[in-house]
Structure formats: C-alpha cells, structure tokens
Design a protein around this motif. Structure first.
Motif, PDB file in Angstrom:
ATOM      1  N   LEU A 311      -9.607  16.743  91.989  1.00  0.00           N
ATOM      2  CA  LEU A 311     -10.048  16.403  90.635  1.00  0.00           C
ATOM      3  C   LEU A 311     -11.563  16.309  90.551  1.00  0.00           C
ATOM      4  N   LEU A 312     -12.174  15.737  91.598  1.00  0.00           N
ATOM      5  CA  LEU A 312     -13.629  15.633  91.608  1.00  0.00           C
ATOM      6  C   LEU A 312     -14.255  17.015  91.595  1.00  0.00           C
ATOM      7  N   GLY A 313     -13.746  17.898  92.441  1.00  0.00           N
ATOM      8  CA  GLY A 313     -14.271  19.268  92.464  1.00  0.00           C
ATOM      9  C   GLY A 313     -14.012  19.980  91.146  1.00  0.00           C
ATOM     10  N   ALA A 314     -12.797  19.803  90.606  1.00  0.00           N
ATOM     11  CA  ALA A 314     -12.452  20.447  89.341  1.00  0.00           C
ATOM     12  C   ALA A 314     -13.332  19.930  88.208  1.00  0.00           C
ATOM     13  N   ALA A 315     -13.541  18.606  88.176  1.00  0.00           N
ATOM     14  CA  ALA A 315     -14.371  18.026  87.124  1.00  0.00           C
ATOM     15  C   ALA A 315     -15.811  18.516  87.233  1.00  0.00           C
ATOM     16  N   VAL A 655     -14.774  29.659  82.367  1.00  0.00           N
ATOM     17  CA  VAL A 655     -15.191  29.668  83.770  1.00  0.00           C
ATOM     18  C   VAL A 655     -15.064  28.269  84.361  1.00  0.00           C
ATOM     19  N   GLY A 656     -15.544  27.266  83.613  1.00  0.00           N
ATOM     20  CA  GLY A 656     -15.478  25.895  84.101  1.00  0.00           C
ATOM     21  C   GLY A 656     -14.056  25.398  84.261  1.00  0.00           C
ATOM     22  N   LEU A 657     -13.190  25.777  83.321  1.00  0.00           N
ATOM     23  CA  LEU A 657     -11.794  25.337  83.371  1.00  0.00           C
ATOM     24  C   LEU A 657     -10.973  26.159  84.360  1.00  0.00           C
ATOM     25  N   GLY A 658     -11.241  27.476  84.413  1.00  0.00           N
ATOM     26  CA  GLY A 658     -10.404  28.379  85.195  1.00  0.00           C
ATOM     27  C   GLY A 658     -10.457  28.152  86.684  1.00  0.00           C
ATOM     28  N   VAL A 659     -11.567  27.645  87.176  1.00  0.00           N
ATOM     29  CA  VAL A 659     -11.689  27.448  88.617  1.00  0.00           C
ATOM     30  C   VAL A 659     -10.815  26.284  89.098  1.00  0.00           C
ATOM     31  N   ASP A 660     -10.417  25.401  88.160  1.00  0.00           N
ATOM     32  CA  ASP A 660      -9.650  24.212  88.552  1.00  0.00           C
ATOM     33  C   ASP A 660      -8.323  24.579  89.217  1.00  0.00           C
ATOM     34  N   TYR A 661      -7.636  25.579  88.663  1.00  0.00           N
ATOM     35  CA  TYR A 661      -6.307  25.905  89.183  1.00  0.00           C
ATOM     36  C   TYR A 661      -6.386  26.470  90.599  1.00  0.00           C
ATOM     37  N   GLY A 662      -7.323  27.363  90.808  1.00  0.00           N
ATOM     38  CA  GLY A 662      -7.508  27.886  92.154  1.00  0.00           C
ATOM     39  C   GLY A 662      -7.922  26.792  93.127  1.00  0.00           C
ATOM     40  N   MET A 663      -8.690  25.809  92.625  1.00  0.00           N
ATOM     41  CA  MET A 663      -9.151  24.715  93.481  1.00  0.00           C
ATOM     42  C   MET A 663      -7.982  23.841  93.925  1.00  0.00           C
ATOM     43  N   HIS A 664      -7.075  23.522  92.998  1.00  0.00           N
ATOM     44  CA  HIS A 664      -5.920  22.689  93.354  1.00  0.00           C
ATOM     45  C   HIS A 664      -5.042  23.392  94.389  1.00  0.00           C
ATOM     46  N   LEU A 665      -4.795  24.690  94.193  1.00  0.00           N
ATOM     47  CA  LEU A 665      -3.978  25.437  95.150  1.00  0.00           C
ATOM     48  C   LEU A 665      -4.659  25.532  96.511  1.00  0.00           C
ATOM     49  N   THR A 666      -5.944  25.808  96.513  1.00  0.00           N
ATOM     50  CA  THR A 666      -6.684  25.948  97.767  1.00  0.00           C
ATOM     51  C   THR A 666      -6.742  24.628  98.523  1.00  0.00           C
ATOM     52  N   HIS A 667      -7.000  23.546  97.783  1.00  0.00           N
ATOM     53  CA  HIS A 667      -7.083  22.232  98.431  1.00  0.00           C
ATOM     54  C   HIS A 667      -5.765  21.877  99.103  1.00  0.00           C
ATOM     55  N   ARG A 668      -4.642  22.142  98.425  1.00  0.00           N
ATOM     56  CA  ARG A 668      -3.346  21.802  99.025  1.00  0.00           C
ATOM     57  C   ARG A 668      -3.046  22.733 100.203  1.00  0.00           C
ATOM     58  N   PHE A 669      -3.425  23.995 100.095  1.00  0.00           N
ATOM     59  CA  PHE A 669      -3.233  24.944 101.191  1.00  0.00           C
ATOM     60  C   PHE A 669      -3.977  24.467 102.443  1.00  0.00           C
ATOM     61  N   LEU A 670      -5.238  24.071 102.273  1.00  0.00           N
ATOM     62  CA  LEU A 670      -6.028  23.610 103.424  1.00  0.00           C
ATOM     63  C   LEU A 670      -5.441  22.336 104.014  1.00  0.00           C
ATOM     64  N   GLU A 671      -4.972  21.451 103.135  1.00  0.00           N
ATOM     65  CA  GLU A 671      -4.357  20.208 103.609  1.00  0.00           C
ATOM     66  C   GLU A 671      -3.126  20.511 104.460  1.00  0.00           C
ATOM     67  N   GLU A 672      -2.255  21.410 103.994  1.00  0.00           N
ATOM     68  CA  GLU A 672      -1.046  21.766 104.731  1.00  0.00           C
ATOM     69  C   GLU A 672      -1.380  22.516 106.018  1.00  0.00           C
ATOM     70  N   MET A 673      -2.354  23.392 105.973  1.00  0.00           N
ATOM     71  CA  MET A 673      -2.742  24.157 107.156  1.00  0.00           C
ATOM     72  C   MET A 673      -3.310  23.232 108.232  1.00  0.00           C
TER      73      MET A 673
END
Length: 753
Positions: A311-315, A655-673
C-alpha cells in the motif's frame, strides 16, 4: 520498522480512532465552506498575455461578457400569436429591455424594439405597421433581428460584472426575474442563453453532479462489497475508513479554499472508487491470516505490516502520478492534483489506522453474541472466483510467452486508436445536448448567422489618429469580406461611428474626436484614447474543433498582418474575448497533455526503482502501467472521447493508479518466493488476484458513477478512468505474472515453456 508501527496501530487502535473522529467533525465544518467555480479565466495560467488583454476588455470597455435572450414562437395553439412581428410581442420585448437596462451590470441592450423606436419614435400599433417598418430595412439588417420565417427574435445584453461565481449567479437570476416579470403573449417562449446562461447551467450541474455521483458511487461500492464479503457487517468494515477519508478530503478542501470546478467536482466519486481499494486489501489480508490460524491482534498487525508495504508503494506511485499535474500551468489541474493527493493520502491513512480497530471490534462483538470466534469467509477468495484465479496462475506459469503474444495483439489495436484522439475546449460542448440553452443557441446560430463574439484590441498613442482610424475601417472591411471563411456576420468599431457621421474617415483629428464624443452606444474607445475595440459577431464556434481552430488562427494571422501593413508603426493589435480564451486554453491543453503524461510516467518509474532496486522486478511492475495508459488513450480515440482541460491529466492519473496492481502481485510473488514456495506465481495470482478484482471493480464503480452526472465532460472523465482501471488491471493479471515467470521461473523450479 513497518511491523513495529503496525503493532503500535493495533495496540492503540481506540486512541487513533478517536483522533480520526475528531478530524471528521472538523471536516464537516469545512464542507460548509466549499465553493463552486465555473469562470473560464480562472482556468488559465496567471501571466498569460491573453488574460491581460481580457482584463483590459473587462475593465476599460465593460465588455466581453454577454447574454442572449431568445424570443420565439414555440407552438401554434389557438388564441396565441404566430408571428414575432405581433405588436404584443414587440411591446413585451421593449418592456423587458427597459427592465434590463435598470440593472447596474447591464451596459447595453439591442433588440427589434430599438428599430421601431428609432424609425417611428414609438412602438408599432398594428402588425401591418410592424411589417412595413421591417420591410424598409435591407435584408441583411432585417434578418439580423428576426428569423426568415418570423418566428424568432432576440435581445442581446452586454454585461459588465466581477468574474466571481456569486456575481454570475446574481446576474443570471436577476435577468431571469426580469424575464418572468414581463408577460409575453401565448405561444411565445423566452430563454436566456449565451455565455452567462451556459456558464450558469454548468455551475448548476456541477453542484447537482457532485451529490449525485457521490451517492451512486457509494451505492455501487456497497453492492460490490456485499457480494464479495457475503455479510452486511463485513462489507461495512472497509467502507468506514473510506467515509472518514472522503469527508476529510472535502472538508479540508473547503478549509484550504480549493474550489469545485469542472475537474475537482469528480473528486468525491473518485476518492470513493480509489480509496476503497486500500481498505479491501487490508481486510482481505486480515481474513486470510485469520483463516491461517492467527489470533485477532496478530492477524491485524500482519495485515497492516505486509499489506502496508504494498500500500505504501502503491500510494507513493499513485501520488507521484498525480503530482505531475503540479508541473502543468493550468490552475485547474493544480487544484485537482492537490485534492487527489490529499484524498488518497487520507484514504490510505484511515484504512491503515481505522481498519484494525473496526475489524477487531466486529470479531469481538460476534464472539460475545455467539460465544466463540467465527472463521471469516469471503466470496473473493473462495468458490468460482478463487478457482478462476488459481487456474489463471497455472496457465501463466505454463505459457507466459503465449500470454504476452496475445497482449501484443490487443496493444496493436489500441495503438491505432491513439492516432484518432482529439481535443475539445468549447464552453457549449460542456453542456448536455437537448438543454434549452443549447437548443436556443443553435437556433440563433442557424437563424442569425451566430452571435459569438471576437474582439480585436487596438493599442496606440492616440486611436483618434486619422491613420489609425482609417486602418481600423479597412481592417474591418477586409475581415468581413472573408465572411464565407471566418463566419463573421457583423462588426462594430469607433471607425464605424466616425464613418456614419461623415460618410468617410476625415483627416481632421478634431472631427474624429467630435464624432466619438457624440456617440451614445457601447464604449469602443478607452478614456485616455490609447485603446480602441473592434467587435466581430458571427459563428466562430464552428462545427468541429478543427473549424474553431481555423477561425481563431485566421483572426490571429489577420491582426498580425494588418498591424505590419495597414496600421501606423507603434500600433499593436491583439485578439481577445471569451471565445479566444477557449482557443488559448486549447493550445495550452495540447502541450500540457504531453508534459504531464511524460513527467508522471518518469516520477512513477523512479519511485518503483527506488523502492525495489531490482530492474527485472520493476519492469514486471511498470509494464502494465504503460499498457494501461496506452490502451486508455486508444480507447478514447476509438470511442470519440476528446481530451478536455479536465482530462489533460488523465494519463498521469492512470499511470499512478495502474502501477498499483502490478505492485501488489509482485510484492506477493516475492514474499512467496522468499519463503520457498515452489509455485509463487500461482499463489500470488490466486491469493492477490481476487483482492485486486474487488478493488478494481469498486474503483471502476466509483468512476462509472460519474456517468450519472449530466455534464458531458464528467461522463467522459468517469468512463475514461473506469476503462483505464480495467485496462491496467487486465494488463497486470497477464503481463506482470508472465514476466515474473520468465525472469524467475527456473530459479524457483518451475521453468517456463
């Protein structure tokens, strides 16, 4: 660090909630201070030369603002009149004129009644007399007063007023009162249109659209939350911090003096749509942790800590995209950027601070009622939706390159749409078609050749100089000779006054001074004789923006040419007026679209790189952002949605809003990896995907609520942003996981095709 903060938030949740409640009360007071703004001149940057000339027009000549009262036969019922030349109609027009002239802000009026007073010294006593007088006039003059079928006439009212919303409302309502106080014969309709009428209507619609779109946005969001959370109580949990955020945003706007205009009127529905996303992600993560066996406080702390990172990164990236609007020279976009950044910051802060308090309170209440904690289940993470996203994750893991190929084909389609995008800034296009004011304006243009006004300001040492006066006269004739091209119907200047007096332009300055001194009409010369005004009337709005730009460029080029060839050295000519301000705004908007979009993209990319410092991860995150923006602009071109001054910053916002979705997916991917999950992409898509869908649907729902507004620009704003959200979400679902799988698939033992 964030985990410690999360612990503090959970531990002292009641205190934080009370502080938020206090700010809520202060915000309610601020809402009462909100003001609406519809003046075009406030939308242009300070220091713009066109604004300086426009101020001269207002201050020196008490001109540049007008309203038109259309008087027309609208029915053929028995017992009424059927011809605008009926003495009863002319008498009512004359009475209305006299009432208008008593208003302190009315500087001049022109109507058919003036002709009879000049020719007869009185009003006509019979329809035959009225027809006889009009038939004496040359056709060009006659049909500038009445329509060819004699069913319509008009009163042109010149206004001098302060450029304030309160003054506009007072002027419009005062004229409406005068119109109602005069009794027109049966079958006659009287409508106020022109700049004042249309601007007032826009102002009125701004106020109603704000309330309507906010209400519908809340209803849509509540309906979606009820579906995803299966329980009215659980649906309210992410909604409560949102209500706090929206109220605080509007309240602080009122306290800070940020007006509600064509852009910021959308702020309520937008914050509802975007802000709910934060509460949903924290609530979903909390329920996931509770299902995994954590107690309520640990689950809340984990939700705030882990989701808080994304959320911090997305915000930050969203705020960076919005902050690019500060680089615009348009004050409207500054206001929108401030309101959006304030609103999103408050929505995110309230989601982090208030959600733990609300979600724990709900579980405690349920325990007291049922005697035990109830395992939370939400529709978004189970059943058909849950299986759908797990299947998507497995498909992407197996064929990432095929997925990217399909995305490329879609991108090529929207790339064509980008070439079809246009801009639109004409004031009349901001009012819905079919409204009486617009229909009356179209009738006037069709019958009288248009009543748009363009002014040419002439500056010289002394405009009474015979050479200056003669050049003005020649310039007028040259412009009118091109009426087939420029839409000019009539003109007025001090040179016309002098010519009517003598039949020619004398070389004697004293004769010119005498003629101007005796003139009793609208002021066309400044008090110190250093400036004169040439007024052109016609149809300058054009059928399209290309026509409008062509006509405005014609006036610019002709004034420059006349200044260098016809007028004495030292004389300066500039184009001005409300319509010309629209043209200047169009030029600025075209430049601002590119500038804001470029800087917004750069800001977001830099923040992503600074936060993650891994090129491959950043690329997977930001690619959907680029695609979402590209697809959105392509959609605008294919759907015929033009860029307006309020839409100039839409790409930066996407642009500001669109990056949020990729960020949430990437963050969870890195956490699981990092935790050793052998299929991190499947888990990331399966667990975060439903939350992104819920957030995107509620966000788009908030934006789509803007379709309920009556102003076309509000429609376009909502539809464009809603499409941008879906485009960014779709790109994130397919592109981010595919790129992550290609980059890290072998590392985690999965591999790609």
């Amino acid at each position: 660090m964030l985990r410690k903060v999360a612990g503090i938030i959970v531990r002292y949740r009641v205190a934080f909630a009370l502080i938020a409640l206090f700010l809520m009360v202060v915000s309610v007071y601020g809402i009462g201070q909100l003001r609406f703004e519809s003046d075009l001149s406030t939308m242009l940057p300070e220091g713009t030369p066109a604004i300086a000339d426009y101020n001269i027009l207002q201050n020196e000549f008490q001109s540049g603002d007008s309203t038109i009262i259309a008087v027309k036969i609208d029915s053929i019922e028995p017992g009424g009149v059927y011809d605008i030349r009926d003495p009863e109609v002319i008498e009512a027009v004359y009475e209305l004129e006299q009432r208008l002239r008593q208003r302190e802000y009315v500087t001049d009026t022109v109507s058919i009644a003036d002709v009879y007073m000049q020719v007869l010294g009185r009003l006509p006593r019979s329809e035959e007399e009225a027809k006889f007088v009009l038939d004496m006039l040359p056709p060009e003059q006659r049909y500038s007063l009445v329509s060819r079928d004699y069913t319509m006439t008009m009163i042109v009212v010149t206004i001098s007023r302060e450029k304030k919303t309160e003054t506009l409302v007072r002027v419009y309502q005062g004229i409406q009162e005068d119109m109602k106080s005069v009794k027109f014969p049966k079958n006659v309709e009287v409508i106020q249109t022109g700049n004042i009428g249309i601007t007032y209507r826009i102002l009125e619609l701004l106020q109603s659209d704000l309330n309507k779109t906010m209400a519908i946005s809340f209803i849509l969001v509540i309906a979606l939350l009820l579906y995803f959370y299966r329980s009215p109580v659980k649906a309210i949990i992410p909604l409560i911090p949102l209500i706090f955020g929206v109220t605080m945003t509007l309240g602080f706007m009122g306290l800070a003096g940020i007006p509600l205009d064509l852009a910021t009127t959308t702020i309520g529905a937008m914050i509802i749509g975007m802000g709910i996303d934060y509460g949903i992600h924290i609530t979903n993560r909390y329920y996931e942790e509770r299902r995994n066996g954590r107690d309520i406080e640990d689950a809340a702390a984990e939700a705030v800590a882990e989701t808080g990172k994304a959320l911090l990164g997305a915000a930050l990236t969203t705020i960076a995209g919005f902050a690019a609007m500060y680089l615009s020279s348009l004050p409207m976009l500054h206001h929108l950027a401030t309101a959006l950044i304030l609103g999103l910051s408050l929505a995110a802060l309230n989601a982090i601070v208030i959600t733990p308090a609300v979600v724990i309170l709900e579980e405690d209440v349920v325990k007291k009622l049922k005697g035990h904690y109830v395992r939370p289940e939400v529709r978004s993470g189970s059943g058909f939706i849950g299986e759908l996203f797990h299947s998507l994750g497995r498909t992407i893991k197996a064929k990432p390159r095929a997925i990217l190929g399909a995305v490329l084909l879609v991108t090529l389609l929207f790339a064509y749409g980008v070439t079809q995008v246009t801009t639109e800034v004409r004031l009349e296009k901001f009012v819905p078609e079919g409204m009486p004011e617009i229909e009356a304006l179209l009738d006037i243009r069709g019958e009288f050749g248009g009543q748009d006004e363009i002014y040419v300001l002439v500056k010289a040492d002394d405009v009474r100089d015979p050479a200056v006066m003669r050049a003005m006269y020649i310039f007028e004739k040259q412009v009118k000779a091109d009426s087939y091209y420029n839409g000019v119907f009539s003109s007025e200047s001090p040179a016309d006054t002098v010519y009517r007096e003598y039949g020619y332009i004398p070389n004697d300055r004293e004769k010119i001074r005498a003629a101007l001194g005796e003139y009793q009409g609208v002021q066309t010369v400044s008090n110190d004789y250093s400036m004169a005004l040439i007024k052109f009337t016609g149809d300058f709005g054009g059928a399209s923006m290309d026509d409008f730009r062509r006509i405005m460029r014609y006036f610019e080029e002709e004034t420059k040419m006349a200044q260098s060839t016809e007028f004495p050295p030292g004389t300066e000519l500039t184009v001005t007026g409300d319509l010309y301000l629209n043209y200047v705004l169009d030029q600025i908007t075209s430049v601002e679209i590119n500038r804001i979009s470029t800087y917004g993209t750069v800001f977001v990319v830099l923040i992503v790189l600074l936060l993650f410092r891994r090129p491959k991860v950043s690329l997977a995150m930001i690619t959907p952002m680029f695609l979402g923006a590209l697809w959105t602009v392509g959609f605008m071109g294919l759907a015929g949605i033009p860029f307006t001054q309020s839409l100039a910053g839409v790409i930066s916002m996407i642009v500001g809003l669109g990056v949020d979705y990729g960020m949430h997916l990437t963050h969870r991917f890195l956490e699981e990896m990092n935790e050793g999950n052998p299929r991190p992409i499947v888990t990331a898509v399966g667990s975060v995907g439903p939350g992104i869908l819920a957030g995107a649907l509620t966000t788009a729902g908030g934006f789509l609520a803007l379709l309920a507004g009556e102003l076309p620009t509000i429609h376009d704003f909502g539809l464009t942003l809603a499409f941008g959200i879906f485009a960014s979400m779709t790109a994130a679902y397919f592109v981010t996981p595919a790129l992550l799988q290609i980059f890290y698939g072998k590392k985690v033992g999965g591999g790609s095709e």
